[in-house]
Design a protein around this motif. Structure first.
Motif, PDB file in Angstrom:
ATOM      1  N   ALA A 240     -30.269   5.964 -41.887  1.00 17.82           N
ATOM      2  CA  ALA A 240     -29.867   6.683 -40.676  1.00 17.82           C
ATOM      3  C   ALA A 240     -28.847   5.862 -39.900  1.00 17.82           C
ATOM      4  CB  ALA A 240     -31.071   6.991 -39.795  1.00 17.82           C
ATOM      5  N   VAL A 241     -27.913   6.573 -39.269  1.00 19.74           N
ATOM      6  CA  VAL A 241     -26.901   5.965 -38.404  1.00 19.74           C
ATOM      7  C   VAL A 241     -26.919   6.711 -37.079  1.00 19.74           C
ATOM      8  CG1 VAL A 241     -24.476   5.382 -38.093  1.00 19.74           C
ATOM      9  CG2 VAL A 241     -25.467   5.374 -40.393  1.00 19.74           C
ATOM     10  N   TYR A 242     -27.095   5.979 -35.977  1.00 22.87           N
ATOM     11  CA  TYR A 242     -27.115   6.563 -34.641  1.00 22.87           C
ATOM     12  C   TYR A 242     -25.985   5.929 -33.823  1.00 22.87           C
ATOM     13  CZ  TYR A 242     -31.914   7.415 -36.245  1.00 22.87           C
ATOM     14  OH  TYR A 242     -33.011   7.776 -36.984  1.00 22.87           O
ATOM     15  N   ASN A 243     -25.145   6.751 -33.207  1.00 17.92           N
ATOM     16  CA  ASN A 243     -24.028   6.251 -32.417  1.00 17.92           C
ATOM     17  C   ASN A 243     -23.966   6.959 -31.066  1.00 17.92           C
ATOM     18  OD1 ASN A 243     -22.552   4.519 -34.486  1.00 17.92           O
ATOM     19  ND2 ASN A 243     -22.657   6.490 -35.563  1.00 17.92           N
ATOM     20  N   VAL A 250     -19.900  10.744 -18.996  1.00 15.11           N
ATOM     21  CA  VAL A 250     -20.076  11.572 -20.191  1.00 15.11           C
ATOM     22  C   VAL A 250     -20.546  10.688 -21.344  1.00 15.11           C
ATOM     23  CG1 VAL A 250     -18.973  13.143 -21.822  1.00 15.11           C
ATOM     24  CG2 VAL A 250     -18.290  13.151 -19.410  1.00 15.11           C
ATOM     25  N   ILE A 251     -21.586  11.141 -22.050  1.00 14.97           N
ATOM     26  CA  ILE A 251     -22.144  10.411 -23.187  1.00 14.97           C
ATOM     27  C   ILE A 251     -22.036  11.286 -24.433  1.00 14.97           C
ATOM     28  CG2 ILE A 251     -24.172   9.255 -24.132  1.00 14.97           C
ATOM     29  CD1 ILE A 251     -25.183   8.900 -21.279  1.00 14.97           C
ATOM     30  N   PHE A 252     -21.383  10.769 -25.467  1.00 15.73           N
ATOM     31  CA  PHE A 252     -21.274  11.454 -26.751  1.00 15.73           C
ATOM     32  C   PHE A 252     -22.244  10.797 -27.738  1.00 15.73           C
ATOM     33  CE2 PHE A 252     -17.158  11.853 -24.673  1.00 15.73           C
ATOM     34  CZ  PHE A 252     -16.899  13.216 -24.802  1.00 15.73           C
ATOM     35  N   GLY A 253     -22.947  11.626 -28.491  1.00 19.23           N
ATOM     36  CA  GLY A 253     -23.889  11.113 -29.479  1.00 19.23           C
ATOM     37  C   GLY A 253     -23.646  11.733 -30.839  1.00 19.23           C
ATOM     38  N   LEU A 254     -23.797  10.928 -31.888  1.00 23.37           N
ATOM     39  CA  LEU A 254     -23.633  11.413 -33.256  1.00 23.37           C
ATOM     40  C   LEU A 254     -24.607  10.649 -34.145  1.00 23.37           C
ATOM     41  CD1 LEU A 254     -21.775  13.364 -34.937  1.00 23.37           C
ATOM     42  CD2 LEU A 254     -20.456  11.322 -35.540  1.00 23.37           C
ATOM     43  N   GLN A 255     -25.410  11.368 -34.929  1.00 19.57           N
ATOM     44  CA  GLN A 255     -26.335  10.705 -35.830  1.00 19.57           C
ATOM     45  C   GLN A 255     -26.374  11.427 -37.181  1.00 19.57           C
ATOM     46  OE1 GLN A 255     -30.206  10.861 -33.872  1.00 19.57           O
ATOM     47  NE2 GLN A 255     -30.789  12.647 -35.077  1.00 19.57           N
ATOM     48  N   TRP A 256     -26.562  10.627 -38.243  1.00 16.65           N
ATOM     49  CA  TRP A 256     -26.675  11.164 -39.595  1.00 16.65           C
ATOM     50  C   TRP A 256     -27.899  10.558 -40.241  1.00 16.65           C
ATOM     51  CZ3 TRP A 256     -26.154   9.261 -44.754  1.00 16.65           C
ATOM     52  CH2 TRP A 256     -26.040  10.267 -45.720  1.00 16.65           C
ATOM     53  N   GLN A 257     -28.732  11.408 -40.840  1.00 17.76           N
ATOM     54  CA  GLN A 257     -29.969  10.959 -41.462  1.00 17.76           C
ATOM     55  C   GLN A 257     -30.013  11.406 -42.918  1.00 17.76           C
ATOM     56  OE1 GLN A 257     -33.588  11.273 -38.738  1.00 17.76           O
ATOM     57  NE2 GLN A 257     -32.234  12.791 -37.815  1.00 17.76           N
ATOM     58  N   TYR A 258     -30.540  10.521 -43.763  1.00 15.91           N
ATOM     59  CA  TYR A 258     -30.659  10.814 -45.189  1.00 15.91           C
ATOM     60  C   TYR A 258     -32.017  10.325 -45.684  1.00 15.91           C
ATOM     61  CZ  TYR A 258     -30.350  10.074 -50.214  1.00 15.91           C
ATOM     62  OH  TYR A 258     -30.628  10.072 -51.566  1.00 15.91           O
ATOM     63  N   HIS A 298     -30.561  15.530 -45.923  1.00 12.40           N
ATOM     64  CA  HIS A 298     -29.598  14.881 -45.027  1.00 12.40           C
ATOM     65  C   HIS A 298     -29.133  15.880 -43.979  1.00 12.40           C
ATOM     66  CE1 HIS A 298     -26.202  16.679 -47.338  1.00 12.40           C
ATOM     67  NE2 HIS A 298     -26.915  16.366 -48.395  1.00 12.40           N
ATOM     68  N   SER A 299     -28.805  15.343 -42.808  1.00 19.38           N
ATOM     69  CA  SER A 299     -28.448  16.197 -41.679  1.00 19.38           C
ATOM     70  C   SER A 299     -27.571  15.419 -40.706  1.00 19.38           C
ATOM     71  CB  SER A 299     -29.711  16.695 -40.963  1.00 19.38           C
ATOM     72  OG  SER A 299     -29.390  17.463 -39.826  1.00 19.38           O
ATOM     73  N   LEU A 300     -26.579  16.118 -40.140  1.00 21.72           N
ATOM     74  CA  LEU A 300     -25.696  15.538 -39.136  1.00 21.72           C
ATOM     75  C   LEU A 300     -25.961  16.226 -37.800  1.00 21.72           C
ATOM     76  CD1 LEU A 300     -23.277  13.667 -38.466  1.00 21.72           C
ATOM     77  CD2 LEU A 300     -21.777  15.618 -38.975  1.00 21.72           C
ATOM     78  N   ASP A 301     -26.270  15.446 -36.777  1.00 23.60           N
ATOM     79  CA  ASP A 301     -26.561  15.972 -35.447  1.00 23.60           C
ATOM     80  C   ASP A 301     -25.575  15.388 -34.439  1.00 23.60           C
ATOM     81  OD1 ASP A 301     -28.786  17.006 -36.771  1.00 23.60           O
ATOM     82  OD2 ASP A 301     -30.070  15.361 -36.113  1.00 23.60           O
ATOM     83  N   MET A 302     -25.266  16.166 -33.407  1.00 25.42           N
ATOM     84  CA  MET A 302     -24.364  15.679 -32.369  1.00 25.42           C
ATOM     85  C   MET A 302     -24.850  16.128 -30.997  1.00 25.42           C
ATOM     86  SD  MET A 302     -21.110  18.205 -32.064  1.00 25.42           S
ATOM     87  CE  MET A 302     -21.000  17.641 -30.367  1.00 25.42           C
ATOM     88  N   SER A 303     -24.408  15.425 -29.974  1.00 25.49           N
ATOM     89  CA  SER A 303     -24.784  15.799 -28.612  1.00 25.49           C
ATOM     90  C   SER A 303     -23.708  15.330 -27.652  1.00 25.49           C
ATOM     91  CB  SER A 303     -26.141  15.192 -28.225  1.00 25.49           C
ATOM     92  OG  SER A 303     -26.053  13.783 -28.181  1.00 25.49           O
ATOM     93  N   VAL A 304     -23.607  16.003 -26.523  1.00 28.27           N
ATOM     94  CA  VAL A 304     -22.734  15.577 -25.439  1.00 28.27           C
ATOM     95  C   VAL A 304     -23.467  15.871 -24.137  1.00 28.27           C
ATOM     96  CG1 VAL A 304     -21.537  17.808 -25.426  1.00 28.27           C
ATOM     97  CG2 VAL A 304     -20.460  15.811 -24.362  1.00 28.27           C
TER      98      VAL A 304
END
Length: 369
Positions: A240-243, A250-258, A298-304
Protein backbone atom coordinates in the motif's frame (compact mmCIF):
# COMPACT_ATOMS: atom_id res chain seq x y z
CA UNK A 1 -30.25 -18.63 16.44
CA UNK A 2 -29.61 -17.42 19.97
CA UNK A 3 -28.53 -14.07 21.26
CA UNK A 4 -24.94 -14.51 22.49
CA UNK A 5 -23.63 -11.92 24.94
CA UNK A 6 -20.84 -11.73 27.44
CA UNK A 7 -21.02 -9.70 30.62
CA UNK A 8 -17.89 -9.24 32.72
CA UNK A 9 -17.26 -7.98 36.25
CA UNK A 10 -13.73 -7.57 37.56
CA UNK A 11 -11.67 -6.23 40.45
CA UNK A 12 -8.08 -5.19 39.82
CA UNK A 13 -5.38 -4.24 42.31
CA UNK A 14 -1.92 -2.97 41.31
CA UNK A 15 1.32 -2.28 43.16
CA UNK A 16 4.53 -0.73 41.86
CA UNK A 17 7.93 -0.05 43.37
CA UNK A 18 11.10 1.57 41.97
CA UNK A 19 14.43 0.83 43.54
CA UNK A 20 16.07 4.19 44.23
CA UNK A 21 19.54 2.69 44.46
CA UNK A 22 19.41 1.42 40.89
CA UNK A 23 17.23 4.26 39.62
CA UNK A 24 16.56 1.97 36.68
CA UNK A 25 14.79 -1.06 38.08
CA UNK A 26 11.00 -0.98 38.27
CA UNK A 27 8.83 -3.72 39.79
CA UNK A 28 5.07 -3.86 39.48
CA UNK A 29 2.33 -6.43 39.84
CA UNK A 30 -1.43 -6.65 39.59
CA UNK A 31 -4.13 -9.03 40.72
CA UNK A 32 -7.48 -9.23 39.00
CA UNK A 33 -10.59 -11.34 39.48
CA UNK A 34 -13.03 -11.42 36.60
CA UNK A 35 -16.52 -12.91 36.69
CA UNK A 36 -17.67 -13.81 33.18
CA UNK A 37 -21.26 -14.72 32.40
CA UNK A 38 -21.81 -16.15 28.92
CA UNK A 39 -25.48 -15.83 27.94
CA UNK A 40 -26.50 -18.96 26.01
CA UNK A 41 -29.27 -21.51 26.15
CA UNK A 42 -27.23 -23.03 29.01
CA UNK A 43 -26.78 -20.41 31.70
CA UNK A 44 -23.47 -20.50 33.51
CA UNK A 45 -20.78 -18.30 35.04
CA UNK A 46 -17.03 -18.68 34.95
CA UNK A 47 -14.42 -16.94 37.08
CA UNK A 48 -10.77 -16.24 36.30
CA UNK A 49 -8.17 -15.15 38.84
CA UNK A 50 -5.08 -13.57 37.34
CA UNK A 51 -1.87 -12.10 38.73
CA UNK A 52 1.03 -10.51 36.86
CA UNK A 53 4.55 -9.60 37.92
CA UNK A 54 6.80 -7.41 35.77
CA UNK A 55 10.44 -6.36 36.07
CA UNK A 56 12.07 -3.58 34.01
CA UNK A 57 15.87 -3.22 33.83
CA UNK A 58 17.65 -0.24 32.23
CA UNK A 59 21.35 -0.85 32.89
CA UNK A 60 22.45 2.00 30.61
CA UNK A 61 21.09 4.62 28.24
CA UNK A 62 20.92 2.30 25.22
CA UNK A 63 19.55 -0.94 26.71
CA UNK A 64 16.16 -1.83 28.16
CA UNK A 65 14.92 -5.27 29.24
CA UNK A 66 11.39 -6.04 30.41
CA UNK A 67 10.32 -9.42 31.74
CA UNK A 68 6.96 -10.52 33.08
CA UNK A 69 5.02 -13.57 34.16
CA UNK A 70 1.23 -13.85 34.26
CA UNK A 71 -0.51 -16.53 36.34
CA UNK A 72 -4.15 -17.32 35.58
CA UNK A 73 -6.60 -19.72 37.17
CA UNK A 74 -9.68 -20.30 35.01
CA UNK A 75 -12.23 -22.47 36.79
CA UNK A 76 -14.03 -23.71 33.67
CA UNK A 77 -11.19 -24.34 31.24
CA UNK A 78 -10.94 -27.89 29.92
CA UNK A 79 -7.19 -28.26 29.41
CA UNK A 80 -5.80 -27.25 32.79
CA UNK A 81 -7.06 -24.45 34.97
CA UNK A 82 -3.72 -22.93 35.94
CA UNK A 83 -1.75 -21.12 33.23
CA UNK A 84 1.71 -19.53 33.40
CA UNK A 85 2.57 -17.12 30.58
CA UNK A 86 6.07 -15.58 30.34
CA UNK A 87 6.59 -12.35 28.38
CA UNK A 88 9.93 -10.73 27.53
CA UNK A 89 10.74 -7.53 25.63
CA UNK A 90 14.24 -6.28 24.78
CA UNK A 91 15.32 -3.06 23.07
CA UNK A 92 18.73 -1.67 22.15
CA UNK A 93 19.66 1.74 20.71
CA UNK A 94 23.19 1.26 19.28
CA UNK A 95 23.30 4.69 17.63
CA UNK A 96 21.13 7.79 17.34
CA UNK A 97 17.94 7.11 15.42
CA UNK A 98 18.39 3.31 15.28
CA UNK A 99 16.50 0.92 17.56
CA UNK A 100 16.65 -2.88 17.72
CA UNK A 101 13.88 -4.77 19.49
CA UNK A 102 12.79 -8.33 20.23
CA UNK A 103 9.70 -9.79 21.90
CA UNK A 104 8.42 -13.14 23.16
CA UNK A 105 5.07 -13.76 24.79
CA UNK A 106 2.46 -16.41 25.56
CA UNK A 107 -1.25 -15.53 25.78
CA UNK A 108 -4.66 -17.11 26.14
CA UNK A 109 -8.23 -16.17 25.31
CA UNK A 110 -11.52 -17.58 26.50
CA UNK A 111 -13.03 -17.47 23.05
CA UNK A 112 -14.56 -19.82 20.71
CA UNK A 113 -17.62 -22.06 20.78
CA UNK A 114 -21.26 -21.55 19.88
CA UNK A 115 -24.25 -23.90 20.20
CA UNK A 116 -26.22 -22.76 17.16
CA UNK A 117 -25.42 -20.63 14.16
CA UNK A 118 -26.90 -18.79 11.22
CA UNK A 119 -25.59 -18.86 7.63
CA UNK A 120 -24.45 -15.24 8.07
CA UNK A 121 -22.32 -16.15 11.06
CA UNK A 122 -20.82 -19.21 9.38
CA UNK A 123 -20.07 -17.25 6.23
CA UNK A 124 -18.13 -14.64 8.17
CA UNK A 125 -16.36 -17.11 10.41
CA UNK A 126 -17.47 -15.50 13.67
CA UNK A 127 -16.09 -16.91 16.91
CA UNK A 128 -18.10 -16.82 20.10
CA UNK A 129 -17.49 -17.48 23.75
CA UNK A 130 -20.16 -19.84 24.98
CA UNK A 131 -20.81 -22.98 26.99
CA UNK A 132 -20.17 -26.16 25.08
CA UNK A 133 -22.02 -29.03 26.76
CA UNK A 134 -24.91 -29.68 29.12
CA UNK A 135 -22.72 -31.62 31.55
CA UNK A 136 -19.96 -31.10 32.32
CA UNK A 137 -20.09 -27.42 31.51
CA UNK A 138 -16.81 -25.86 30.41
CA UNK A 139 -15.26 -23.21 28.19
CA UNK A 140 -12.38 -23.84 25.79
CA UNK A 141 -9.25 -21.71 25.89
CA UNK A 142 -7.35 -20.61 22.80
CA UNK A 143 -3.61 -20.30 23.53
CA UNK A 144 -1.04 -18.48 21.42
CA UNK A 145 2.74 -18.01 21.34
CA UNK A 146 4.18 -14.91 19.68
CA UNK A 147 7.75 -13.77 19.00
CA UNK A 148 9.29 -11.03 16.90
CA UNK A 149 12.53 -9.24 16.10
CA UNK A 150 12.90 -5.93 14.33
CA UNK A 151 14.80 -2.76 13.61
CA UNK A 152 13.68 0.84 13.15
CA UNK A 153 15.30 4.08 12.06
CA UNK A 154 13.94 7.57 12.49
CA UNK A 155 14.78 11.20 11.91
CA UNK A 156 12.55 14.27 11.39
CA UNK A 157 11.93 13.45 7.71
CA UNK A 158 12.13 9.66 7.49
CA UNK A 159 11.00 6.69 9.60
CA UNK A 160 11.73 3.09 8.53
CA UNK A 161 10.52 -0.08 10.30
CA UNK A 162 11.25 -3.74 9.59
CA UNK A 163 9.89 -6.64 11.68
CA UNK A 164 9.97 -10.42 11.38
CA UNK A 165 7.44 -12.32 13.51
CA UNK A 166 5.99 -15.75 14.15
CA UNK A 167 2.71 -16.62 15.82
CA UNK A 168 1.32 -20.03 16.77
CA UNK A 169 -2.32 -20.42 17.81
CA UNK A 170 -3.51 -23.65 19.42
CA UNK A 171 -6.98 -25.22 19.63
CA UNK A 172 -8.80 -22.63 17.56
CA UNK A 173 -12.44 -23.54 16.98
CA UNK A 174 -13.67 -21.92 13.78
CA UNK A 175 -16.13 -22.25 10.92
CA UNK A 176 -13.83 -21.02 8.16
CA UNK A 177 -12.66 -24.59 7.47
CA UNK A 178 -16.12 -25.98 6.70
CA UNK A 179 -16.05 -27.84 3.39
CA UNK A 180 -18.49 -30.65 4.13
CA UNK A 181 -21.75 -28.64 4.51
CA UNK A 182 -22.42 -30.72 7.64
CA UNK A 183 -24.90 -29.68 10.31
CA UNK A 184 -22.03 -28.51 12.53
CA UNK A 185 -19.59 -26.48 10.40
CA UNK A 186 -16.96 -25.97 13.11
CA UNK A 187 -13.50 -27.53 13.16
CA UNK A 188 -10.51 -27.46 15.48
CA UNK A 189 -7.35 -26.02 13.94
CA UNK A 190 -3.84 -25.01 14.95
CA UNK A 191 -2.59 -21.92 13.12
CA UNK A 192 1.05 -21.20 12.28
CA UNK A 193 1.92 -17.72 10.97
CA UNK A 194 5.24 -16.29 9.79
CA UNK A 195 5.43 -12.75 8.51
CA UNK A 196 7.52 -9.74 7.57
CA UNK A 197 6.32 -6.15 7.99
CA UNK A 198 8.10 -3.28 6.23
CA UNK A 199 7.06 0.37 6.37
CA UNK A 200 8.43 3.83 5.68
CA UNK A 201 7.11 7.28 6.50
CA UNK A 202 8.35 10.33 4.61
CA UNK A 203 7.66 13.90 5.79
CA UNK A 204 8.95 16.48 3.33
CA UNK A 205 7.61 20.00 3.64
CA UNK A 206 3.89 19.72 2.80
CA UNK A 207 4.08 16.12 1.52
CA UNK A 208 3.34 13.08 3.69
CA UNK A 209 3.92 9.61 2.27
CA UNK A 210 3.61 6.16 3.84
CA UNK A 211 4.57 2.89 2.12
CA UNK A 212 3.85 -0.53 3.65
CA UNK A 213 4.54 -4.11 2.61
CA UNK A 214 3.45 -7.27 4.45
CA UNK A 215 4.42 -10.85 3.68
CA UNK A 216 2.34 -13.48 5.49
CA UNK A 217 2.80 -17.27 5.41
CA UNK A 218 -0.26 -18.65 7.19
CA UNK A 219 -1.07 -22.34 7.54
CA UNK A 220 -3.86 -24.11 9.41
CA UNK A 221 -3.49 -27.71 10.61
CA UNK A 222 -6.66 -29.74 11.27
CA UNK A 223 -5.84 -32.50 13.81
CA UNK A 224 -9.11 -34.37 13.25
CA UNK A 225 -8.25 -34.98 9.59
CA UNK A 226 -4.43 -34.74 9.82
CA UNK A 227 -4.18 -32.23 6.96
CA UNK A 228 -2.58 -28.80 6.55
CA UNK A 229 -4.20 -26.03 4.52
CA UNK A 230 -3.60 -22.35 3.85
CA UNK A 231 -5.91 -20.04 5.74
CA UNK A 232 -9.05 -19.19 3.69
CA UNK A 233 -8.31 -15.52 4.47
CA UNK A 234 -4.60 -15.73 3.63
CA UNK A 235 -3.17 -12.99 1.40
CA UNK A 236 0.61 -13.61 1.24
CA UNK A 237 1.51 -10.21 -0.24
CA UNK A 238 0.03 -6.85 0.71
CA UNK A 239 1.34 -3.52 -0.51
CA UNK A 240 0.00 0.00 0.00
CA UNK A 241 1.04 3.59 -0.73
CA UNK A 242 -0.61 6.52 1.08
CA UNK A 243 0.12 10.12 0.06
CA UNK A 244 -1.20 13.48 1.28
CA UNK A 245 -0.30 16.96 0.08
CA UNK A 246 -1.41 20.04 2.01
CA UNK A 247 -1.61 23.39 0.22
CA UNK A 248 -2.79 26.02 2.69
CA UNK A 249 -6.24 24.82 3.76
CA UNK A 250 -6.67 22.22 1.00
CA UNK A 251 -5.51 18.62 1.52
CA UNK A 252 -5.17 16.18 -1.39
CA UNK A 253 -5.01 12.46 -0.69
CA UNK A 254 -4.15 9.51 -2.93
CA UNK A 255 -3.73 5.87 -1.93
CA UNK A 256 -3.22 2.59 -3.79
CA UNK A 257 -3.66 -0.83 -2.21
CA UNK A 258 -2.73 -4.26 -3.52
CA UNK A 259 -3.15 -7.78 -2.11
CA UNK A 260 -2.89 -11.27 -3.54
CA UNK A 261 -6.22 -13.07 -3.93
CA UNK A 262 -7.58 -15.37 -1.23
CA UNK A 263 -7.69 -19.14 -1.83
CA UNK A 264 -10.95 -21.05 -2.31
CA UNK A 265 -12.12 -24.59 -3.07
CA UNK A 266 -13.81 -25.73 -6.29
CA UNK A 267 -16.15 -28.73 -5.91
CA UNK A 268 -15.78 -31.80 -8.11
CA UNK A 269 -19.38 -33.01 -7.81
CA UNK A 270 -22.80 -32.33 -6.31
CA UNK A 271 -24.66 -35.39 -5.04
CA UNK A 272 -27.86 -36.33 -3.22
CA UNK A 273 -28.94 -39.41 -1.29
CA UNK A 274 -31.90 -40.67 0.73
CA UNK A 275 -31.21 -41.12 4.44
CA UNK A 276 -32.71 -43.69 6.83
CA UNK A 277 -35.86 -41.64 7.46
CA UNK A 278 -36.52 -40.98 3.78
CA UNK A 279 -35.22 -37.40 3.58
CA UNK A 280 -33.05 -36.22 0.71
CA UNK A 281 -29.58 -35.03 1.77
CA UNK A 282 -27.49 -32.91 -0.60
CA UNK A 283 -23.73 -32.66 -0.51
CA UNK A 284 -20.99 -30.64 -2.23
CA UNK A 285 -17.89 -32.81 -2.71
CA UNK A 286 -14.31 -31.56 -2.87
CA UNK A 287 -11.11 -33.37 -3.77
CA UNK A 288 -8.55 -30.58 -3.37
CA UNK A 289 -9.20 -27.96 -0.74
CA UNK A 290 -8.22 -24.29 -1.14
CA UNK A 291 -6.30 -25.03 -4.33
CA UNK A 292 -7.82 -22.16 -6.36
CA UNK A 293 -7.29 -18.43 -5.90
CA UNK A 294 -9.41 -15.40 -6.70
CA UNK A 295 -7.83 -12.59 -8.73
CA UNK A 296 -5.52 -10.20 -6.95
CA UNK A 297 -7.10 -7.20 -5.23
CA UNK A 298 -6.06 -3.64 -6.02
CA UNK A 299 -7.77 -0.28 -5.75
CA UNK A 300 -6.93 3.40 -6.21
CA UNK A 301 -8.64 5.90 -3.89
CA UNK A 302 -8.47 9.69 -3.82
CA UNK A 303 -9.76 12.51 -1.65
CA UNK A 304 -9.73 16.29 -1.46
CA UNK A 305 -10.75 18.27 1.61
CA UNK A 306 -10.88 21.87 2.82
CA UNK A 307 -10.48 22.98 6.44
CA UNK A 308 -12.24 26.06 7.80
CA UNK A 309 -13.34 27.82 10.96
CA UNK A 310 -16.46 29.91 11.49
CA UNK A 311 -16.33 33.50 12.72
CA UNK A 312 -12.50 33.28 12.76
CA UNK A 313 -12.56 31.47 16.08
CA UNK A 314 -9.86 28.96 16.98
CA UNK A 315 -12.14 26.86 19.17
CA UNK A 316 -14.22 25.64 16.23
CA UNK A 317 -12.88 23.72 13.27
CA UNK A 318 -14.56 22.29 10.20
CA UNK A 319 -13.63 19.99 7.35
CA UNK A 320 -15.54 19.39 4.11
CA UNK A 321 -14.42 17.11 1.33
CA UNK A 322 -14.94 14.54 -1.40
CA UNK A 323 -13.69 10.95 -1.33
CA UNK A 324 -13.72 8.52 -4.27
CA UNK A 325 -12.89 4.83 -3.73
CA UNK A 326 -11.88 2.37 -6.47
CA UNK A 327 -11.22 5.16 -8.92
CA UNK A 328 -10.65 2.92 -11.95
CA UNK A 329 -13.62 0.66 -11.04
CA UNK A 330 -11.70 -2.57 -10.50
CA UNK A 331 -14.05 -5.58 -10.20
CA UNK A 332 -12.50 -7.02 -7.04
CA UNK A 333 -13.70 -10.42 -5.82
CA UNK A 334 -13.04 -10.62 -2.09
CA UNK A 335 -14.05 -14.24 -1.59
CA UNK A 336 -15.57 -17.20 -3.45
CA UNK A 337 -17.66 -19.81 -1.65
CA UNK A 338 -19.86 -22.61 -2.99
CA UNK A 339 -23.14 -23.43 -1.26
CA UNK A 340 -26.29 -25.53 -1.64
CA UNK A 341 -28.96 -23.41 -3.29
CA UNK A 342 -32.36 -24.59 -2.03
CA UNK A 343 -34.15 -21.81 -3.95
CA UNK A 344 -33.73 -23.50 -7.33
CA UNK A 345 -35.76 -26.35 -8.79
CA UNK A 346 -34.08 -28.77 -8.91
CA UNK A 347 -31.80 -27.95 -5.97
CA UNK A 348 -28.23 -27.32 -7.13
CA UNK A 349 -24.93 -25.89 -5.98
CA UNK A 350 -24.37 -22.16 -6.21
CA UNK A 351 -21.38 -19.82 -6.06
CA UNK A 352 -21.33 -16.83 -3.73
CA UNK A 353 -18.95 -14.15 -4.97
CA UNK A 354 -18.28 -11.43 -2.43
CA UNK A 355 -17.50 -8.36 -4.48
CA UNK A 356 -15.69 -5.22 -3.40
CA UNK A 357 -17.15 -1.77 -3.83
CA UNK A 358 -17.31 -0.33 -7.36
CA UNK A 359 -16.36 3.30 -7.95
CA UNK A 360 -18.03 5.09 -5.05
CA UNK A 361 -18.08 8.81 -4.21
CA UNK A 362 -18.73 10.21 -0.73
CA UNK A 363 -19.13 13.79 0.42
CA UNK A 364 -18.27 14.37 4.09
CA UNK A 365 -18.60 17.31 6.49
CA UNK A 366 -17.00 17.46 9.94
CA UNK A 367 -17.38 20.26 12.46
CA UNK A 368 -16.12 20.53 16.02
CA UNK A 369 -16.69 23.37 18.49
Amino acid sequence: SINQRLKSYWIELSLGYQLEKWNSMVFDTDLSIENMIPYTDIMSTAQEQSAHINLTLIPNEITKLEGGLRWSNFDKSLNGRKILEPRIHFSLIPTEGVRLHAHYGEYHQSLNRINTYTPFQVDNGFWYLSDERDSPNFIWLVKSRQQSIGVSYGDPTLIINATYYTKDIFDLWTAVLDFSIDENPYRFANVSIKGIELSSNINYKKLRSRITYDYIDEEMFIPEENISLPSPYSQPHRFAVYNTLQLNKVIFGLQWQYATGRPFSTPTSFTSEIDDIGETKYRINFEELLSEQVDDYHSLDMSVSYSFSLFNRRDNKGLVGLQVTNLYNRANILKNQYFINYNTDPIEQGLLEKEGLPTTANIFVQYAF
